[in-house]
Design a protein around this motif. Sequence first.
Motif, PDB file in Angstrom:
ATOM      1  N   LEU A 283       0.852  -1.092  -0.129  1.00 31.99           N
ATOM      2  CA  LEU A 283      -0.077  -0.132  -0.104  1.00 31.99           C
ATOM      3  C   LEU A 283       0.935   1.339  -0.044  1.00 31.99           C
ATOM      4  CD1 LEU A 283      -2.824  -0.935   2.606  1.00 31.99           C
ATOM      5  CD2 LEU A 283      -2.841  -1.080   0.093  1.00 31.99           C
ATOM      6  N   VAL A 284       0.502   2.138  -0.954  1.00 31.64           N
ATOM      7  CA  VAL A 284       1.440   3.585  -0.895  1.00 31.64           C
ATOM      8  C   VAL A 284       0.323   4.478  -0.681  1.00 31.64           C
ATOM      9  CG1 VAL A 284       3.188   2.376  -2.357  1.00 31.64           C
ATOM     10  CG2 VAL A 284       1.161   3.442  -3.565  1.00 31.64           C
ATOM     11  N   ALA A 285       0.918   5.734   0.011  1.00 33.00           N
ATOM     12  CA  ALA A 285      -0.004   6.839   0.297  1.00 33.00           C
ATOM     13  C   ALA A 285       0.527   8.050  -0.309  1.00 33.00           C
ATOM     14  CB  ALA A 285      -0.189   6.944   1.622  1.00 33.00           C
ATOM     15  N   THR A 286      -0.060   8.750  -0.792  1.00 35.97           N
ATOM     16  CA  THR A 286       0.258  10.237  -1.282  1.00 35.97           C
ATOM     17  C   THR A 286       0.109  11.190   0.230  1.00 35.97           C
ATOM     18  OG1 THR A 286      -1.791  10.739  -1.820  1.00 35.97           O
ATOM     19  CG2 THR A 286      -0.350  10.035  -3.506  1.00 35.97           C
ATOM     20  N   GLU A 287       0.708  12.308   0.016  1.00 33.97           N
ATOM     21  CA  GLU A 287       0.415  13.072   1.305  1.00 33.97           C
ATOM     22  C   GLU A 287      -1.219  13.014   1.805  1.00 33.97           C
ATOM     23  OE1 GLU A 287       2.298  14.512   3.407  1.00 33.97           O
ATOM     24  OE2 GLU A 287       4.302  14.316   2.462  1.00 33.97           O
ATOM     25  N   ASP A 288      -1.980  13.253   0.937  1.00 34.71           N
ATOM     26  CA  ASP A 288      -3.417  13.410   1.321  1.00 34.71           C
ATOM     27  C   ASP A 288      -4.007  12.185   1.657  1.00 34.71           C
ATOM     28  OD1 ASP A 288      -3.386  12.555  -1.294  1.00 34.71           O
ATOM     29  OD2 ASP A 288      -4.818  14.130  -2.018  1.00 34.71           O
ATOM     30  N   GLU A 289      -3.236  10.735   1.439  1.00 37.88           N
ATOM     31  CA  GLU A 289      -3.864   9.683   1.775  1.00 37.88           C
ATOM     32  C   GLU A 289      -3.308   8.883   2.872  1.00 37.88           C
ATOM     33  OE1 GLU A 289      -4.422   7.425  -2.492  1.00 37.88           O
ATOM     34  OE2 GLU A 289      -2.578   7.705  -1.807  1.00 37.88           O
ATOM     35  N   LEU A 290      -2.324   9.822   3.908  1.00 38.03           N
ATOM     36  CA  LEU A 290      -1.536   9.239   4.888  1.00 38.03           C
ATOM     37  C   LEU A 290      -2.547   8.891   6.025  1.00 38.03           C
ATOM     38  CD1 LEU A 290       1.602  11.382   5.298  1.00 38.03           C
ATOM     39  CD2 LEU A 290       1.406   9.248   4.870  1.00 38.03           C
ATOM     40  N   GLN A 291      -3.753   9.599   6.312  1.00 35.66           N
ATOM     41  CA  GLN A 291      -4.804   9.346   7.235  1.00 35.66           C
ATOM     42  C   GLN A 291      -5.425   8.018   6.896  1.00 35.66           C
ATOM     43  OE1 GLN A 291      -5.369  10.867  10.387  1.00 35.66           O
ATOM     44  NE2 GLN A 291      -6.255   8.885  10.513  1.00 35.66           N
ATOM     45  N   ALA A 292      -5.814   7.819   5.543  1.00 30.60           N
ATOM     46  CA  ALA A 292      -6.099   6.464   5.447  1.00 30.60           C
ATOM     47  C   ALA A 292      -5.272   5.268   5.415  1.00 30.60           C
ATOM     48  CB  ALA A 292      -6.477   6.501   3.729  1.00 30.60           C
ATOM     49  N   LEU A 293      -3.904   5.533   5.229  1.00 29.43           N
ATOM     50  CA  LEU A 293      -3.115   4.551   5.554  1.00 29.43           C
ATOM     51  C   LEU A 293      -2.860   4.042   7.036  1.00 29.43           C
ATOM     52  CD1 LEU A 293      -0.854   2.656   4.319  1.00 29.43           C
ATOM     53  CD2 LEU A 293       0.856   4.482   4.694  1.00 29.43           C
ATOM     54  N   GLU A 294      -2.966   5.283   8.036  1.00 26.08           N
ATOM     55  CA  GLU A 294      -2.827   4.982   9.289  1.00 26.08           C
ATOM     56  C   GLU A 294      -4.157   4.237   9.782  1.00 26.08           C
ATOM     57  OE1 GLU A 294      -2.473   8.940  11.362  1.00 26.08           O
ATOM     58  OE2 GLU A 294      -0.357   9.286  10.192  1.00 26.08           O
ATOM     59  N   ASP A 295      -5.290   4.673   9.300  1.00 30.97           N
ATOM     60  CA  ASP A 295      -6.479   4.036   9.732  1.00 30.97           C
ATOM     61  C   ASP A 295      -6.433   2.327   9.441  1.00 30.97           C
ATOM     62  OD1 ASP A 295      -7.474   6.389  10.609  1.00 30.97           O
ATOM     63  OD2 ASP A 295      -8.727   6.725   8.881  1.00 30.97           O
ATOM     64  N   TYR A 296      -5.866   2.146   8.180  1.00 34.48           N
ATOM     65  CA  TYR A 296      -5.629   0.733   7.724  1.00 34.48           C
ATOM     66  C   TYR A 296      -4.644   0.112   8.766  1.00 34.48           C
ATOM     67  CZ  TYR A 296      -4.812  -3.430   4.848  1.00 34.48           C
ATOM     68  OH  TYR A 296      -4.820  -4.744   4.514  1.00 34.48           O
ATOM     69  N   VAL A 297      -3.557   0.560   9.029  1.00 28.54           N
ATOM     70  CA  VAL A 297      -2.542  -0.013  10.091  1.00 28.54           C
ATOM     71  C   VAL A 297      -2.883  -0.273  11.366  1.00 28.54           C
ATOM     72  CG1 VAL A 297      -0.238   0.616  11.147  1.00 28.54           C
ATOM     73  CG2 VAL A 297      -0.609   0.993   8.334  1.00 28.54           C
ATOM     74  N   ALA A 298      -3.807   0.609  11.889  1.00 27.05           N
ATOM     75  CA  ALA A 298      -4.498   0.672  13.311  1.00 27.05           C
ATOM     76  C   ALA A 298      -4.898  -0.799  13.483  1.00 27.05           C
ATOM     77  CB  ALA A 298      -5.155   1.879  13.578  1.00 27.05           C
ATOM     78  N   GLY A 299      -5.695  -1.063  12.523  1.00 27.65           N
ATOM     79  CA  GLY A 299      -6.554  -2.434  12.763  1.00 27.65           C
ATOM     80  C   GLY A 299      -5.938  -3.758  12.310  1.00 27.65           C
ATOM     81  N   ALA A 300      -4.582  -3.650  11.838  1.00 23.83           N
ATOM     82  CA  ALA A 300      -4.056  -4.582  10.924  1.00 23.83           C
ATOM     83  C   ALA A 300      -2.867  -5.232  11.795  1.00 23.83           C
ATOM     84  CB  ALA A 300      -3.341  -4.120   9.837  1.00 23.83           C
ATOM     85  N   THR A 301      -2.430  -6.389  11.252  1.00 27.86           N
ATOM     86  CA  THR A 301      -1.242  -7.273  12.056  1.00 27.86           C
ATOM     87  C   THR A 301      -0.294  -7.782  10.763  1.00 27.86           C
ATOM     88  OG1 THR A 301      -2.567  -9.362  11.776  1.00 27.86           O
ATOM     89  CG2 THR A 301      -2.654  -7.971  14.041  1.00 27.86           C
ATOM     90  N   GLY A 302       0.868  -7.830  11.280  1.00 24.05           N
ATOM     91  CA  GLY A 302       1.798  -8.443  10.149  1.00 24.05           C
ATOM     92  C   GLY A 302       2.263  -7.482   9.125  1.00 24.05           C
ATOM     93  N   LEU A 303       2.086  -6.168   9.299  1.00 23.73           N
ATOM     94  CA  LEU A 303       2.584  -5.135   8.222  1.00 23.73           C
ATOM     95  C   LEU A 303       3.819  -4.613   8.563  1.00 23.73           C
ATOM     96  CD1 LEU A 303      -0.581  -3.094   7.967  1.00 23.73           C
ATOM     97  CD2 LEU A 303      -0.080  -5.185   6.698  1.00 23.73           C
ATOM     98  N   GLN A 304       4.626  -4.480   7.618  1.00 25.15           N
ATOM     99  CA  GLN A 304       6.179  -3.752   7.686  1.00 25.15           C
ATOM    100  C   GLN A 304       6.060  -2.178   6.846  1.00 25.15           C
ATOM    101  OE1 GLN A 304       9.259  -6.292   5.904  1.00 25.15           O
ATOM    102  NE2 GLN A 304      10.500  -4.295   5.926  1.00 25.15           N
ATOM    103  N   THR A 305       6.451  -1.476   7.768  1.00 23.81           N
ATOM    104  CA  THR A 305       6.726  -0.056   7.103  1.00 23.81           C
ATOM    105  C   THR A 305       7.745  -0.028   6.229  1.00 23.81           C
ATOM    106  OG1 THR A 305       5.420   0.873   9.081  1.00 23.81           O
ATOM    107  CG2 THR A 305       6.894   2.401   7.602  1.00 23.81           C
ATOM    108  N   LEU A 306       7.623   0.343   5.044  1.00 27.66           N
ATOM    109  CA  LEU A 306       8.636   0.749   4.020  1.00 27.66           C
ATOM    110  C   LEU A 306       9.138   2.338   3.666  1.00 27.66           C
ATOM    111  CD1 LEU A 306       7.551  -1.815   1.394  1.00 27.66           C
ATOM    112  CD2 LEU A 306       9.287  -2.233   3.185  1.00 27.66           C
ATOM    113  N   THR A 307      10.199   2.373   3.365  1.00 25.18           N
ATOM    114  CA  THR A 307      10.415   3.773   2.965  1.00 25.18           C
ATOM    115  C   THR A 307      10.219   3.818   1.582  1.00 25.18           C
ATOM    116  OG1 THR A 307      12.694   3.245   2.018  1.00 25.18           O
ATOM    117  CG2 THR A 307      12.755   3.885   4.265  1.00 25.18           C
ATOM    118  N   PRO A 308      10.065   5.191   0.844  1.00 19.44           N
ATOM    119  CA  PRO A 308       9.725   5.232  -0.607  1.00 19.44           C
ATOM    120  C   PRO A 308      10.762   4.290  -1.436  1.00 19.44           C
ATOM    121  CG  PRO A 308       9.455   7.359   0.441  1.00 19.44           C
ATOM    122  CD  PRO A 308      10.062   6.439   1.459  1.00 19.44           C
ATOM    123  N   MET A 309      11.949   4.325  -1.211  1.00 19.87           N
ATOM    124  CA  MET A 309      12.883   3.631  -2.113  1.00 19.87           C
ATOM    125  C   MET A 309      12.787   2.291  -1.777  1.00 19.87           C
ATOM    126  SD  MET A 309      13.950   5.870  -3.972  1.00 19.87           S
ATOM    127  CE  MET A 309      14.974   4.885  -4.893  1.00 19.87           C
TER     128      MET A 309
END
Length: 369
Positions: free
Chosen positions: A88-114
Amino acid sequence: MTTADVIVIGGGIAGISAAATLATDRSVLVLEAEPQLGYHATGRSAAVFIRNYGNATLRALNAASVPMLENPENGSTESLLSPRGELLVATEDELQALEDYVAGATGLQTLTPMQAVELVPILRPERIAGAVIEWDAQDIDVDRMLTGYTGQLKASGGQILTGARVTGLRRDDGLWRVSVAGAEYAAPVVVNAAGAWAGSVGQMAGALPVPLQPMRRTAAILPAPGGHDTRNWPLFASAAEQWYAKPESGKLMVSPADEEPQEAQDAWADDMVLAEGLHRYEQTVTVPVTRVEHAWAGLRTFAPDRTPVAGFDTRADGFLWLAGQGGYGVQTAPALSRLAAALIRDEPGTLPPSVIAALRPGRFKYDPE
């Protein structure tokens, strides 16, 4: 008049999996309106299993389905799942949607853009404000899954009638009488697994007016972008569900992730919706879309709370709902089929009571309870 213990209306993955599970100790008849099984939503699925997809109830169903997807009960020795991953990739205006998804999820790894670009080299790093990957997301072999359940059903003596569109339902002397093109079939229990047509089937039966809405979802096959080998790419998607892309046989399937309310029908792609979605996708990648090889659409049917409807109707005796699976139908079919079988057998089942309660058809505002 043909009789059975259970009549299942609908030959998609929901109906066939429930029928196969029941057929071990019940006589089961499946009535499918189309000439072939899995013609609508099942045959047009994105075919990916995402453990964190959906609300808490759906995630419980996803988890309950894993053992059966990894070890099918239809004689196959091979898992129905294979590695894919979901990025999942988020632009600046999608960061809240990404945070909401992560809040209820398990087994995710945060990545840098590169790091995201290392996985999918056509992504624009300057457009990525946040990214996470679920490594455990997997492809589902939907064809083999449907074929396996079908074979299991037939081996247990179950019957399937295709081209059998239901035109009438009535309850008489403890039996449901189901009319199909001049013929009549009878059973004490009817399972409504009719997908986009489930609301109409419920109406014919005089059941609760469960608020189900079919929604169109469009997809297209594009050539491999820039000649890249896409086979090992993860599914990658906008965090706000503006589009998603999935490797498909060396090419790329891209969807605008549209949700347009529709009447139950054989859905088709809307060129404008597809063009707008492909434009959104192009903003995040470096390779423009130059050609669409094939486009199609399917209907995903939702209840207002985005949770499937599974359970006996409180108004129509012996009428069991198995509907409203939305975009989660394939990956939740193993768990929901076992629930349907347990309810019909009057057994406790294995799902937590809170999950079963969240699925009941009487949960909406008309609920007499």
